[in-house]
Design a protein around this motif. Structure first.
Motif, PDB file in Angstrom:
ATOM      1  N   ARG A   1       0.825  -1.214   0.000  1.00 55.14           N
ATOM      2  CA  ARG A   1       0.000   0.000   0.000  1.00 55.14           C
ATOM      3  C   ARG A   1       0.861   1.266   0.000  1.00 55.14           C
ATOM      4  O   ARG A   1       2.000   1.265   0.472  1.00 55.14           O
ATOM      5  CB  ARG A   1      -0.953   0.048   1.198  1.00 55.14           C
ATOM      6  CG  ARG A   1      -0.277   0.129   2.554  1.00 55.14           C
ATOM      7  CD  ARG A   1      -0.243   1.524   3.137  1.00 55.14           C
ATOM      8  NE  ARG A   1       0.578   1.568   4.338  1.00 55.14           N
ATOM      9  CZ  ARG A   1       1.870   1.832   4.333  1.00 55.14           C
ATOM     10  NH1 ARG A   1       2.510   2.072   3.207  1.00 55.14           N
ATOM     11  NH2 ARG A   1       2.558   1.861   5.466  1.00 55.14           N
TER      12      ARG A   1
ATOM     13  N   GLU B   1      -1.658   9.785   8.123  1.00 55.92           N
ATOM     14  CA  GLU B   1      -0.486   9.062   8.627  1.00 55.92           C
ATOM     15  C   GLU B   1      -0.446   9.148  10.144  1.00 55.92           C
ATOM     16  O   GLU B   1      -0.676  10.238  10.713  1.00 55.92           O
ATOM     17  CB  GLU B   1       0.774   9.684   8.022  1.00 55.92           C
ATOM     18  CG  GLU B   1       1.859   8.705   7.717  1.00 55.92           C
ATOM     19  CD  GLU B   1       1.471   7.720   6.623  1.00 55.92           C
ATOM     20  OE1 GLU B   1       1.041   6.596   6.972  1.00 55.92           O
ATOM     21  OE2 GLU B   1       1.595   8.058   5.441  1.00 55.92           O
ATOM     22  N   HIS B   2      -0.182   8.012  10.762  1.00 52.29           N
ATOM     23  CA  HIS B   2      -0.157   7.903  12.232  1.00 52.29           C
ATOM     24  C   HIS B   2      -1.526   8.246  12.835  1.00 52.29           C
ATOM     25  O   HIS B   2      -1.610   8.786  13.933  1.00 52.29           O
ATOM     26  CB  HIS B   2       0.959   8.776  12.836  1.00 52.29           C
ATOM     27  CG  HIS B   2       2.337   8.249  12.515  1.00 52.29           C
ATOM     28  ND1 HIS B   2       2.912   7.218  13.211  1.00 52.29           N
ATOM     29  CD2 HIS B   2       3.215   8.598  11.539  1.00 52.29           C
ATOM     30  CE1 HIS B   2       4.118   6.964  12.687  1.00 52.29           C
ATOM     31  NE2 HIS B   2       4.307   7.777  11.671  1.00 52.29           N
TER      32      HIS B   2
ATOM     33  N   ASP C   1      -4.069   5.723  12.398  1.00 50.97           N
ATOM     34  CA  ASP C   1      -4.822   4.462  12.594  1.00 50.97           C
ATOM     35  C   ASP C   1      -4.844   4.014  14.055  1.00 50.97           C
ATOM     36  O   ASP C   1      -5.894   3.602  14.573  1.00 50.97           O
ATOM     37  CB  ASP C   1      -4.387   3.334  11.637  1.00 50.97           C
ATOM     38  CG  ASP C   1      -2.936   2.912  11.738  1.00 50.97           C
ATOM     39  OD1 ASP C   1      -2.166   3.552  12.487  1.00 50.97           O
ATOM     40  OD2 ASP C   1      -2.565   1.927  11.056  1.00 50.97           O
TER      41      ASP C   1
ATOM     42  N   CYS D   1       1.881  -2.654  15.091  1.00 40.04           N
ATOM     43  CA  CYS D   1       1.321  -1.785  14.047  1.00 40.04           C
ATOM     44  C   CYS D   1      -0.162  -1.517  14.252  1.00 40.04           C
ATOM     45  O   CYS D   1      -0.823  -2.165  15.056  1.00 40.04           O
ATOM     46  CB  CYS D   1       1.524  -2.454  12.684  1.00 40.04           C
ATOM     47  SG  CYS D   1       0.677  -4.026  12.550  1.00 40.04           S
ATOM     48  N   GLY D   2      -0.687  -0.543  13.511  1.00 39.50           N
ATOM     49  CA  GLY D   2      -2.131  -0.304  13.463  1.00 39.50           C
ATOM     50  C   GLY D   2      -2.763  -1.218  12.413  1.00 39.50           C
ATOM     51  O   GLY D   2      -2.143  -2.190  11.972  1.00 39.50           O
TER      52      GLY D   2
ATOM     53  N   MET E   1      -4.080  -0.092   9.352  1.00 40.70           N
ATOM     54  CA  MET E   1      -4.164   0.450   7.992  1.00 40.70           C
ATOM     55  C   MET E   1      -3.581  -0.477   6.926  1.00 40.70           C
ATOM     56  O   MET E   1      -4.219  -0.714   5.894  1.00 40.70           O
ATOM     57  CB  MET E   1      -3.430   1.785   7.906  1.00 40.70           C
ATOM     58  CG  MET E   1      -3.224   2.237   6.462  1.00 40.70           C
ATOM     59  SD  MET E   1      -2.611   3.877   6.300  1.00 40.70           S
ATOM     60  CE  MET E   1      -0.929   3.717   6.880  1.00 40.70           C
ATOM     61  N   ASP E   2      -2.369  -0.978   7.157  1.00 40.83           N
ATOM     62  CA  ASP E   2      -1.674  -1.693   6.086  1.00 40.83           C
ATOM     63  C   ASP E   2      -2.423  -2.963   5.688  1.00 40.83           C
ATOM     64  O   ASP E   2      -2.553  -3.282   4.507  1.00 40.83           O
ATOM     65  CB  ASP E   2      -0.249  -2.059   6.532  1.00 40.83           C
ATOM     66  CG  ASP E   2       0.529  -0.835   6.996  1.00 40.83           C
ATOM     67  OD1 ASP E   2       0.102   0.293   6.685  1.00 40.83           O
ATOM     68  OD2 ASP E   2       1.558  -1.017   7.677  1.00 40.83           O
TER      69      ASP E   2
ATOM     70  N   TYR F   1       8.245   4.782  16.708  1.00 41.15           N
ATOM     71  CA  TYR F   1       6.823   4.485  16.474  1.00 41.15           C
ATOM     72  C   TYR F   1       6.135   4.207  17.807  1.00 41.15           C
ATOM     73  O   TYR F   1       5.079   4.764  18.114  1.00 41.15           O
ATOM     74  CB  TYR F   1       6.723   3.274  15.539  1.00 41.15           C
ATOM     75  CG  TYR F   1       5.320   2.934  15.070  1.00 41.15           C
ATOM     76  CD1 TYR F   1       4.779   3.548  13.953  1.00 41.15           C
ATOM     77  CD2 TYR F   1       4.542   1.988  15.742  1.00 41.15           C
ATOM     78  CE1 TYR F   1       3.505   3.235  13.508  1.00 41.15           C
ATOM     79  CE2 TYR F   1       3.265   1.670  15.303  1.00 41.15           C
ATOM     80  CZ  TYR F   1       2.756   2.285  14.189  1.00 41.15           C
ATOM     81  OH  TYR F   1       1.486   1.977  13.756  1.00 41.15           O
TER      82      TYR F   1
ATOM     83  N   ALA G   1       5.396   5.060   7.969  1.00 41.25           N
ATOM     84  CA  ALA G   1       5.723   5.483   9.331  1.00 41.25           C
ATOM     85  C   ALA G   1       6.740   6.613   9.395  1.00 41.25           C
ATOM     86  O   ALA G   1       6.795   7.357  10.362  1.00 41.25           O
ATOM     87  CB  ALA G   1       6.239   4.293  10.124  1.00 41.25           C
TER      88      ALA G   1
HETATM   89  C1  GLA Z   1       3.057   1.808   9.745  1.00 41.04           C
HETATM   90  C2  GLA Z   1       2.017   0.988  10.511  1.00 41.04           C
HETATM   91  C3  GLA Z   1       0.619   1.492  10.214  1.00 41.04           C
HETATM   92  C4  GLA Z   1       0.501   3.003  10.416  1.00 41.04           C
HETATM   93  C5  GLA Z   1       1.647   3.725   9.696  1.00 41.04           C
HETATM   94  C6  GLA Z   1       1.675   5.203   9.989  1.00 41.04           C
HETATM   95  O1  GLA Z   1       2.922   1.578   8.382  1.00 41.04           O
HETATM   96  O2  GLA Z   1       2.119  -0.376  10.172  1.00 41.04           O
HETATM   97  O3  GLA Z   1      -0.314   0.808  11.019  1.00 41.04           O
HETATM   98  O4  GLA Z   1       0.463   3.332  11.770  1.00 41.04           O
HETATM   99  O5  GLA Z   1       2.912   3.187  10.040  1.00 41.04           O
HETATM  100  O6  GLA Z   1       0.558   5.839   9.460  1.00 41.04           O
END
Ligand code: GLA
Length: 375
Positions: A21, A27-28, A30, A158-159, A161-162, A211, A315
């Motif tokens: 993606r 950004e940051h 999620d 991680c969040g 989003m990805d 992060y 990130a």
């Molecule tokens: C990394 C994380 C995502 C998101 C981005 C920042 O890609 O895996 O979950 O937090 O950083 O937007």
């Protein structure tokens, strides 16, 4: 290096694939229960899979020329096998019987450039398991399991989003995601535009520790403001009462969410570009996740003909930048930005005399497009 044919001793039972993606805005946000707008990359990860026929799991990566073998009840060593094993174990935890498998995972996604090759590996693995074993798993649940595999097995906090993007986005639309509800919808890119993605050539170094530090700062900011998550801040001015640096972190998140909501509502290409620029400046000044190379690359992109806006994507602390440009101008704009960016010394970041070496990731240079993309 093994081919699928040599690894499986013939054709695999199933093939599946998933994209990486590129995040355009949000950004940051999620892990703050907020909003984002990624698109899928043309590059994909291919996972070929069969039942192993013995009592062991066997994984192979042609990119690393590395294999991993472990017993039915064993576990993979930390590395590419962790992502695959995580998916398998979490599917088993759903009560689905998974026999030992042979897994061949090949990718044309650059690893470490911030295009989420890890999410693509998880999503492709889960898609292959779903096809091979025939269980029901919708694409949102699949993304949730993929995220848990990354957190619990690859140990990256991680969040969502990805994994949501890899599971649900496509290359021609943006995927609007609400990270709290996982509500999502496709929204068209601004009319008559196309994207450029350029890898800065700087690996993401401090990414993991910084992060986690940013996540903790956001949680503390939310607690001090008396909200569940920064997504719930209704008066943007209220963040100004926080002590520094929580104030700046919260300001970024609150304003970034507003930018995503505005863009997702449909804006002109010019306005979208402005929002991307504003996002970069906020990531640089308030969230402090940029580095001089990413700033220089974005500056070079903004100065290129046809570019409407540019920002770091992912990130931060290295990785890639994305630019929105007028249709038909991407190739030329990317070449012009690289002519400015490449070859300059970057002592500013403590890298000595090392030369900057950026490279175009999207549009995919024709000599690098491989046959995975059609799977
Ligand atoms: C990394 C994380 C995502 C998101 C981005 C920042 O890609 O895996 O979950 O937090 O950083 O937007």
């Amino acid at each position: 290096m093994l081919t699928p044919d040599t690894f499986f001793g013939g054709a695999p039972e199933v093939n599946a694939s998933a994209p990486g993606r590129v995040n355009l805005l949000g950004e940051h946000t999620d892990y703050n229960d907020g909003f984002m707008l990624p698109v899928a990359t043309p590059q994909r990860t291919l996972v070929a899979m069969s039942r192993s026929g013995d009592d062991h799991f066997h994984f192979y990566s042609p990119n690393l020329d590395a294999s991993v073998t472990f017993a039915r009840d064993g576990s993979a060593p930390q590395g590419f096998g962790s992502y695959i094993e995580g998916c398998i174990r979490l599917v088993q935890a759903e009560g689905i019987e998974v026999p030992p498998l042979r897994v061949y995972a090949d990718t044309d996604l650059p690893v470490g450039s911030g295009l989420s090759s890890s999410a693509a590996l998880e999503v492709a693995t889960l898609r292959a398991m779903r096809a091979l074993l025939g269980f029901e798993l919708d694409d949102v649940k699949l993304a949730r399991i993929a995220q848990r595999a990354e957190i619990e097995y690859a140990r990256v906090n991680c969040g969502i989003m990805d994994q949501m993007a890899s599971s649900l986005a496509d290359e021609t639309n943006m995927l609007f995601i609400d990270a709290r509800t996982l509500e999502h919808r496709l929204a068209p890119l601004p009319r008559e535009t196309e994207l450029i993605v350029i890898d800065s050539g700087v690996a993401r170094k401090l990414a993991a520790s910084k992060y986690n530090e940013r996540r903790a700062e956001c949680e503390e900011g939310a607690r001090k403001l008396g909200v569940k998550a920064l997504r719930d801040v209704t008066d943007p001015a209220s963040v100004e009462s926080l002590p520094s640096p929580l104030r700046e972190r919260a300001r970024h998140v609150v304003q970034e969410n507003l930018r995503v909501l505005e863009a997702a509502g449909g804006v002109s290409a010019e306005r979208f570009g402005e929002l991307m620029n504003a996002s970069h400046f906020s990531l640089r000044d308030d969230y402090e996740v940029s580095i001089p190379e990413l700033d220089a690359l974005c500056d070079a992109l903004r100065a290129a003909p046809g570019v409407l806006g540019a920002r770091l994507t992912g990130a931060g602390f290295g990785g890639a930048c994305v630019a929105l440009c007028r249709k038909g101008s991407a190739q030329e704009a990317a070449a012009s930005a690289l002519a400015v960016y490449n070859g300059k010394g970057n002592q500013a970041n403590g890298h000595g005399e090392q030369e900057r070496q950026g490279r175009i990731l999207v549009p995919v240079p024709t000599d690098r497009k491989d046959n995975n993309a059609s799977v």
